[in-house]
Design an enzyme around this catalytic site. Structure first.
Site, PDB file in Angstrom:
ATOM      1  N   GLY A 109       0.810  -1.204   0.000  1.00 40.19           N
ATOM      2  CA  GLY A 109       0.000   0.000   0.000  1.00 40.19           C
ATOM      3  C   GLY A 109       0.847   1.259   0.000  1.00 40.19           C
ATOM      4  O   GLY A 109       2.055   1.211   0.233  1.00 40.19           O
ATOM      5  N   PRO A 110       0.211   2.408  -0.254  1.00 32.74           N
ATOM      6  CA  PRO A 110       0.915   3.689  -0.186  1.00 32.74           C
ATOM      7  C   PRO A 110       1.077   4.132   1.263  1.00 32.74           C
ATOM      8  O   PRO A 110       0.373   3.662   2.148  1.00 32.74           O
ATOM      9  CB  PRO A 110      -0.016   4.624  -0.955  1.00 32.74           C
ATOM     10  CG  PRO A 110      -1.374   4.045  -0.724  1.00 32.74           C
ATOM     11  CD  PRO A 110      -1.191   2.555  -0.653  1.00 32.74           C
ATOM     12  N   GLY A 111       1.989   5.048   1.497  1.00 31.66           N
ATOM     13  CA  GLY A 111       2.143   5.611   2.833  1.00 31.66           C
ATOM     14  C   GLY A 111       3.352   5.076   3.561  1.00 31.66           C
ATOM     15  O   GLY A 111       4.225   4.427   2.980  1.00 31.66           O
ATOM     16  N   CYS A 138       5.481  -5.809   1.483  1.00 35.59           N
ATOM     17  CA  CYS A 138       5.859  -4.431   1.178  1.00 35.59           C
ATOM     18  C   CYS A 138       5.536  -3.509   2.360  1.00 35.59           C
ATOM     19  O   CYS A 138       6.247  -3.516   3.358  1.00 35.59           O
ATOM     20  CB  CYS A 138       5.208  -3.979  -0.118  1.00 35.59           C
ATOM     21  SG  CYS A 138       6.001  -2.524  -0.855  1.00 35.59           S
ATOM     22  N   GLN A 142       7.159  -3.477   6.180  1.00 32.91           N
ATOM     23  CA  GLN A 142       7.690  -2.300   6.865  1.00 32.91           C
ATOM     24  C   GLN A 142       6.971  -2.060   8.185  1.00 32.91           C
ATOM     25  O   GLN A 142       7.581  -1.605   9.165  1.00 32.91           O
ATOM     26  CB  GLN A 142       7.571  -1.086   5.951  1.00 32.91           C
ATOM     27  CG  GLN A 142       8.396  -1.179   4.682  1.00 32.91           C
ATOM     28  CD  GLN A 142       7.925  -0.247   3.587  1.00 32.91           C
ATOM     29  OE1 GLN A 142       7.100   0.627   3.821  1.00 32.91           O
ATOM     30  NE2 GLN A 142       8.433  -0.444   2.385  1.00 32.91           N
TER      31      GLN A 142
END
Length: 585
Positions: A109-111, A138, A142
């Site tokens: 995902g983004p962010g 991903c 993180q």
């Protein structure tokens, strides 16, 4: 402006899950596709971090489990407690996610993990579930690094009890989520190498516990696709952290010409918790660029989660047996017993099969055709069924005068369906356990909607019971959540006296004759159960179910108005529960 996180990419992927076909113990190469030998009974929660790759993961996972994969948006609930309350319904929220799911997948995902608005319930999901397998991809990877990056253990020892007495936090020499070297990478292919012990497995620091062999069957230096702006960076001295890196790729550095070129430093591509069943991968195993090795990696995690579930049930069983010898059992033992009862497989039915062979009539009478059998036994009954299988093979003659029989695998003449139809399955709803289910869905008027169950009493009249649910929820409750539909298959043999009375009955279970006895004696998968149809209009229920799983409040389909074109007498779906069937081989 904030530091840019992982950029969301729109990717259209070709999923090749149906092309995999090698044994699970072989190392994957590009010319040797992989296919799991069986699907798992695994309840999977997939948390969607608003990424287009999420449903690539969903497609992969759906080929690996017999259970429906549940997808929840990371911001669909205000907190983890709110989500657990939703799972528990009107009851008080349960203390453990494992009552509902066997493992969790955290999507890309983004962010960035440090921004709570980007993560939603993800960080709480990690902190609250040390006892359930988690795989982060991903951004999910993180997030694991962010949560555990500064947790350490004293004296580099990891006790069985991971309590606060043994864990300390220190900002020095930890793991940190930082910008990737040389900036964001989008669609970059990199070779990954992983930690390997002498036996070819991912290095295991704790031999007494079950660990996930993420890279089992994968070669060293396999190619992956990377889409990320951030990385989990470990300090040089990270041995006393509770997480450790287990795979890497070569890093890039900026040259004097402001170009990126390889350097000897490495980037963490996978990590794991040393005690909890939590794992993360920085790259995208669900991308077609990663290919079959990515599918195999996800399968390795799911297979581990299945074994982890089985191990836990085994440990619960040992605890219960031990408690029976303790006359002073306390409340904690009672809780274990309740937990075990919830997890124990409780099949609903036993299946008895009687085989009638053509040789039983002494060759004096020709075996009737399926048409004759159905016409004689079932055609006059109000609710009956006739199913033809599409398995098996049949031999064909080129012509009536040709004595040479052509193998059915390459038929010369005949319909393809006909050539593969070995079994005809017939029955009706006249058995003592049988029932008929009719469902009128959202395309019908409000007064007609609902599910009705018709069940026989004393073999004659049928009573009707109406339930406020949809057909998919009803079947899911009776089949999927039952944990097991049948417990064993028994062969039933009997002989009759000349006056027609029963003389002798013998019952034997096929389990007595080894694992292959069932497939040899009963060469088909059919065991009876629910038989019927789902109309196209059931799509309104699936649409609402998916929206509800993702936390959307309210469903437009609930407010549908009858268009007037729907026949009020035709159910949206109808099934009968067949407890007596005839299978014609």
């Amino acid at each position: 402006s904030k530091i840019p996180g992982n950029s969301q990419q729109v990717n259209i992927e070709l999923l090749r899950s149906n092309e995999f076909s090698i044994n699970s113990n072989e190392v994957i190469h590009s010319a040797s596709p992989f296919k799991p030998q069986k699907q798992l009974d695994l309840r999977i929660l997939l948390i969607d971090n608003h990424d287009s790759y999420t449903y690539n993961l969903y497609q992969y996972l759906s080929t690996m489990t017999t259970q429906p994969v549940t997808v929840v948006m990371n911001d669909a609930y205000s907190s983890w407690g709110d989500f657990m309350q939703h799972l528990s319904g009107n009851a008080s929220p349960t203390n453990s996610l494992r009552d509902h799911f066997d493992c969790v997948i955290l999507s890309p995902g983004p962010g960035q993990p440090a921004c709570s608005d980007d993560m939603g319930i993800v960080l709480e999901a990690i902190r609250s579930n040390s006892d359930i397998p988690i795989l982060g991809v991903c951004l999910g990877h993180q997030a694991l690094g962010y949560v555990y990056g500064n947790d350490k253990v004293r004296n580099n020892l990891l006790p069985d009890d991971m309590s606060s007495d043994y864990i300390i936090s220190n900002n020095d020499q930890g793991a940190e989520v930082k910008l990737a070297p040389c900036g964001p990478v989008h669609g970059l292919m990199s070779s990954v190498f992983w930690l390997e012990d002498d036996d070819g497995n991912v290095g295991n620091r704790s031999n007494h516990r079950l660990t996930c062999q993420l890279f089992e069957g994968l070669p060293q230096n396999f190619d992956v696709v990377r889409y990320h702006s951030l990385v989990v960076e470990f300090s040089e001295n990270h041995d006393n952290l509770v997480i450790e890196p287990i795979a890497w790729c070569d890093s890039l550095k900026s040259s004097a010409k402001n170009e990126c070129e390889p350097q000897h430093a490495t980037i963490c591509m996978a990590l794991r918790h040393k005690k909890y069943p939590h794992y993360g991968v920085q790259f995208h195993p669900e991308s077609i660029g990663t290919g079959e090795v990515g599918y195999r990696l996800i399968w390795n995690f799911c297979h581990f989660a299945d074994r982890y579930k089985a191990r836990r049930r085994q440990q619960l069983g040992k605890s219960i047996r031990a408690s029976f010898h303790d006359t002073n059992r306390d409340s904690s033992n009672s809780e274990i017993e309740v937990d075990a009862r919830q997890n124990r497989i409780q099949p609903l039915h036993r299946v008895f099969i009687h085989k009638i062979r053509s040789a039983d009539n002494g060759g004096k009478m020709k075996t009737p055709s399926p048409e004759v059998v159905f016409g004689e036994l079932y055609s006059s009954r109000p609710n009956s069924f006739w199913l033809d299988s599409s398995t098996g093979s049949t031999c064909f003659r080129k012509s009536d005068s040709d004595d040479q029989i052509i193998n059915g695998d390459v038929p010369v003449e005949g319909c393809p369906i006909s050539s593969n139809s070995r079994f005809s399955i017939m029955g009706s709803d006249d058995g003592p356990l049988s029932r008929k289910i009719e469902y009128f869905g959202r395309e019908h008027g409000p007064e007609r909607r609902g599910l009705s169950i018709f069940q026989a009493h004393n073999g004659r009249c049928k009573s009707e019971k109406r339930i406020d649910t949809d057909i998919l929820s009803y079947l899911r409750e009776n089949l999927v959540k039952g944990s097991g539909f049948v417990d064993a298959v028994y062969l039933l043999d009997f002989a009759t006296c000349y006056d027609g009375t029963e003389d002798e009955i013998s019952i034997r279970t096929l389990a007595e004759f080894g694992e292959n006895a069932i497939s040899e004696e009963i060469p088909f998968d059919y065991r009876g159960g629910y038989i019927g149809y789902l109309g196209y209009e059931v799509r309104h229920d699936t649409q609402c179910w998916i929206l509800e799983q993702e936390g959307v409040q309210g469903c437009v389909a609930n407010d549908r108005k009858n268009s007037g074109k729907t026949n009020p007498n035709v159910p949206t779906a109808a099934f009968i529960f067949a407890d007596r069937s005839l299978v014609y081989d």
